[in-house]
Design an enzyme around this catalytic site. Sequence first.
Site, PDB file in Angstrom:
ATOM      1  CD  GLU A   1      -1.754  -2.326   1.479  1.00 49.08           C
ATOM      2  OE1 GLU A   1      -0.690  -2.757   1.752  1.00 49.08           O
ATOM      3  OE2 GLU A   1      -2.631  -3.267   1.457  1.00 49.08           O
TER       4      GLU A   1
ATOM      5  CG  PHE B   1      -9.772  -9.629  11.173  1.00 46.80           C
ATOM      6  CD1 PHE B   1      -8.753 -10.324  11.912  1.00 46.80           C
ATOM      7  CD2 PHE B   1      -9.982  -9.737   9.910  1.00 46.80           C
ATOM      8  CE1 PHE B   1      -7.806 -10.527  10.957  1.00 46.80           C
ATOM      9  CE2 PHE B   1      -9.045 -10.169   8.606  1.00 46.80           C
ATOM     10  CZ  PHE B   1      -7.818 -10.335   9.618  1.00 46.80           C
ATOM     11  CD  GLN B   2      -7.447  -7.298   7.783  1.00 51.05           C
ATOM     12  OE1 GLN B   2      -8.181  -7.015   6.994  1.00 51.05           O
ATOM     13  NE2 GLN B   2      -6.126  -7.973   7.588  1.00 51.05           N
TER      14      GLN B   2
ATOM     15  CE  LYS C   1     -17.163  -7.132   3.692  1.00 55.15           C
ATOM     16  NZ  LYS C   1     -16.463  -8.239   4.112  1.00 55.15           N
TER      17      LYS C   1
ATOM     18  CG  MET D   1      22.019  12.678   3.260  1.00 55.38           C
ATOM     19  SD  MET D   1      23.345  13.888   2.551  1.00 55.38           S
ATOM     20  CE  MET D   1      22.472  14.242   1.132  1.00 55.38           C
TER      21      MET D   1
HETATM   22  C1  LIG Z   1      12.064   5.916   5.071  1.00 60.29           C
HETATM   23  C2  LIG Z   1      13.385   6.696   5.642  1.00 60.29           C
HETATM   24  N1  LIG Z   1      14.183   5.902   6.644  1.00 60.29           N
HETATM   25  C3  LIG Z   1      15.402   6.601   6.770  1.00 60.29           C
HETATM   26  C4  LIG Z   1      15.862   7.833   6.356  1.00 60.29           C
HETATM   27  C5  LIG Z   1      17.246   8.648   6.866  1.00 60.29           C
HETATM   28  N2  LIG Z   1      17.751   8.646   5.546  1.00 60.29           N
HETATM   29  C6  LIG Z   1      17.946   9.791   4.836  1.00 60.29           C
HETATM   30  S1  LIG Z   1      18.880   9.693   3.597  1.00 60.29           S
HETATM   31  C7  LIG Z   1      19.298   8.103   4.033  1.00 60.29           C
HETATM   32  C8  LIG Z   1      20.334   7.157   3.091  1.00 60.29           C
HETATM   33  C9  LIG Z   1      19.979   6.836   1.743  1.00 60.29           C
HETATM   34  O1  LIG Z   1      20.528   5.926   1.211  1.00 60.29           O
HETATM   35  P1  LIG Z   1      20.533   5.481  -0.321  1.00 60.29           P
HETATM   36  O2  LIG Z   1      19.094   5.335  -0.733  1.00 60.29           O
HETATM   37  O3  LIG Z   1      21.561   4.517  -0.736  1.00 60.29           O
HETATM   38  O4  LIG Z   1      20.913   6.895  -1.076  1.00 60.29           O
HETATM   39  P2  LIG Z   1      22.353   7.507  -1.112  1.00 60.29           P
HETATM   40  O5  LIG Z   1      22.408   8.745  -0.017  1.00 60.29           O
HETATM   41  O6  LIG Z   1      23.534   6.550  -0.786  1.00 60.29           O
HETATM   42  O7  LIG Z   1      22.248   8.304  -2.335  1.00 60.29           O
HETATM   43  C10 LIG Z   1      18.685   7.516   4.819  1.00 60.29           C
HETATM   44  C11 LIG Z   1      18.832   6.281   5.719  1.00 60.29           C
HETATM   45  C12 LIG Z   1      14.721   8.484   5.419  1.00 60.29           C
HETATM   46  N3  LIG Z   1      15.043   9.731   4.972  1.00 60.29           N
HETATM   47  N4  LIG Z   1      13.863   7.669   5.029  1.00 60.29           N
END
Ligand SMILES: Cc1ncc(C[n+]2csc(CCOP(=O)(O)OP(=O)(O)O)c2C)c(N)n1
Lengths: 572, 176
Positions: free
Chosen positions: A52, A114-115, A164, A479
């Site tokens: 979803e 349920f749900q 529902k 990042m």
């Molecule tokens: C759902 C979610 N979980 C954690 C984060 C924290 N976060 C921000 S950037 C990042 C790293 C992203 O890694 P990747 O997808 O490999 O991209 P890169 O920065 O390596 O280009 C994280 C974990 C987030 N923004 N969203």
Amino acid sequence: MSEERTGAQIICEALLREGVDVVFGIPGGAIMPFYHALPEYPELRHILCRHEQGAGHAAEGYARASGRAGVCVATSGPGATNLVTPIADAWMDSTPIVAITGQVSSLALGKDAFQETDITGITVPITKHNYLVNDLSDLPQVFKEAFHIATTGRPGPVLIDVTKDAQQARVVPDWDVKVNLPGYRPTYTGNRRQIREAIQLLQNAEKPLIMAGNGVIWSGGHQELRALAERTGIPVITTLHGKGVFPEDHPLSIGMPGMHGWVHVNRAIQECDVLLNVGGRFDDRVTGKTSTFAPNAQVIHIDIDPSEIGKNIKTKVPIVGDAQIVLQTMVEEMPERTAGDWLAHIRSMQEKHQPRQRYLRRPDTAALMPHDVYDGLNMALQSRGACKVVTDVGQHQMWAAQLIDWMSPRTHITSGGAGTMGFSVPAALGAAVACPNETIWVICGDGGFQMTNQELATIKQEGLHNIKVAIINNGYLGMVRQWQELFENRRYSGTPLTGPDFALLAKAYGLPGIVVETVEQVDEAIKRAWDYDDSVVIDFRVEREANVFPIVPQGQSIADMLTEAPEPVSAS
Amino acid sequence: MKRTIVALMQDHPGVLHRVVSLFRRRAYNIDSLTVGTTETPGVSRMTIVVDGGDIEQVTKQLYRLIEVLKVSDVTNDPVVEREIALIKVHAPKAARAELVAMCTVFHAKTVDVGPNTMIVEVTGEPAQVDRFLDVIRPFGIKEMMRTGRISMIRGSQAHQAALEAPEDAPALALAG
Ligand SMILES: Cc1ncc(C[n+]2csc(CCOP(=O)(O)OP(=O)(O)O)c2C)c(N)n1
Ligand SMILES: [Mg+2]
């Protein structure tokens, strides 16, 4: 006309009346009556997603690409809670989506059936409005209002939870309904006096700037923006969500502000005497430390949402209104003027700071640098036309914002306010459905890709051939790793990341996969992917520890940017 | 500093939750909140007393709620403020005469008498209710409930919202 319908049929007909042609969703117990009715309405295409969250992001991608509301559907309980992330994402980025969820029968409400999940309660803080419908005769009114609310004023998500039994019962629908929302009257035309004051300020300014954001895109005001800039010679900054609203090859375009903006843009903000923010909300990623932001500027803020004005930055002239309408009035009433030395001054700062940031290449490595991939992508994107780019969240997202030249509105789609990893693949699915004749590029990280890549199965099942996925594969949650490198003495806690062979994974989904490991392979791979008559995944295996520069450390002034790592990075 | 906000909204299920959610999100503590009907059928009126914070911003955000019709911060306006308290007070025979005398001074009413207790109703400005409570506390309060304040601006200025809101309500509020 006056025949009995089930609630489920009424929902389908209400959607068609709102001009909806596609819904993204997953069935389940509480929404089964709706799914039962669906085949009777072949004009309503259903796209079965794999999660979803994917359905919600697809609805967002559809909305962002087309400018129309996107629709997603889920069952009660876990189906509904899986929509929470995309709804929150749409809330943060003002994206018009309508989420329809099934709910347990009205007699079971509040009894932990349920749900059963109180999804209207859960989504109060992340929707523009939501409805719990247990009387099916309310459905025509509710759907009319929901689409009106989602798509007018400041757009946003609306959720409709339908029990529902309301879907199953029958009634003769009354379609003679009018939107009656006395507490909801967005202001479209700006206050004349305020507009005149704004014009006065801009007219007398020596160092004026325009900062354009998402609101200009949603109002459709890009031409008016351009007209105002050209009439006055005022340089234009585009925020992350403003990318594309002003062509970046325009002589007055100076770039992106904020945490990963260009140095000359942030310096210009710090120096400017009047700052016209149109359709942006002064996010902290733009302003850095607010008390030091644009210290010399008198701020004019145009926004359709009065609660954004003065929220983060002290505003001299508030103008509540639709960006396009207000800009049009300003164009008509603003005397012409020229940029003068100010633009030249900004350009000289740019000259001084830009090249190094743009072509940061580590001399001690032969590895494929992310920048090489972006150069190739940018070249291809500029020459081919008719394409959109959906980015995920992380370093690759910021490089895309920095290194690709954004030329027209709705070509840059990303998760900004919420920064939702996993956004890109499903959002691209929605964009690809909205724009079947365009090529939709995904630029994502190896981390984000692994959050929602199962939607590749949806892409395959739906026979969508226009999605090209570029994974900037650096083997890290990049990042976060960069912050650890720069601010935590390279303590790489929880950031090294492995993944499957992405090209093989694509193959498993029935899609071609390409691996790129050297600079020489970049252009060829992009060309092959583009020309392939199917959706494609390219695994760009890039240098693992490349960084996004410049960077404003969180919470600091945008005057203090780091343009390179404090210590040289060793090549180990 | 305590602020008093008066808000008019459509009388729909869930609207109270939406309003309260805005304060909760910012971790503001609501001192008192009263809701009731108004001169217009279908319109409810809330008086919210809240401690501190950026009330102007919250006020604007309240306008974002679809069902909210009108919001005013009346903290610095000339208002009539009233609150009711019901107090069940320890009242053995010997103490009753003195208690009733106190009630007379504060225009409080005795609304129930039991073998050893009385229920007293006092209506007035919140500060006056405070004073009354101070005075009868020595008798021994067994149970007490205050309604929270309701506020209305003095004079002919009316805080009204028909189910037709003025076209540019939030914008005008901002520009003025
Ligand atoms: C759902 C979610 N979980 C954690 C984060 C924290 N976060 C921000 S950037 C990042 C790293 C992203 O890694 P990747 O997808 O490999 O991209 P890169 O920065 O390596 O280009 C994280 C974990 C987030 N923004 N969203
Ligand atoms: Mg990565």
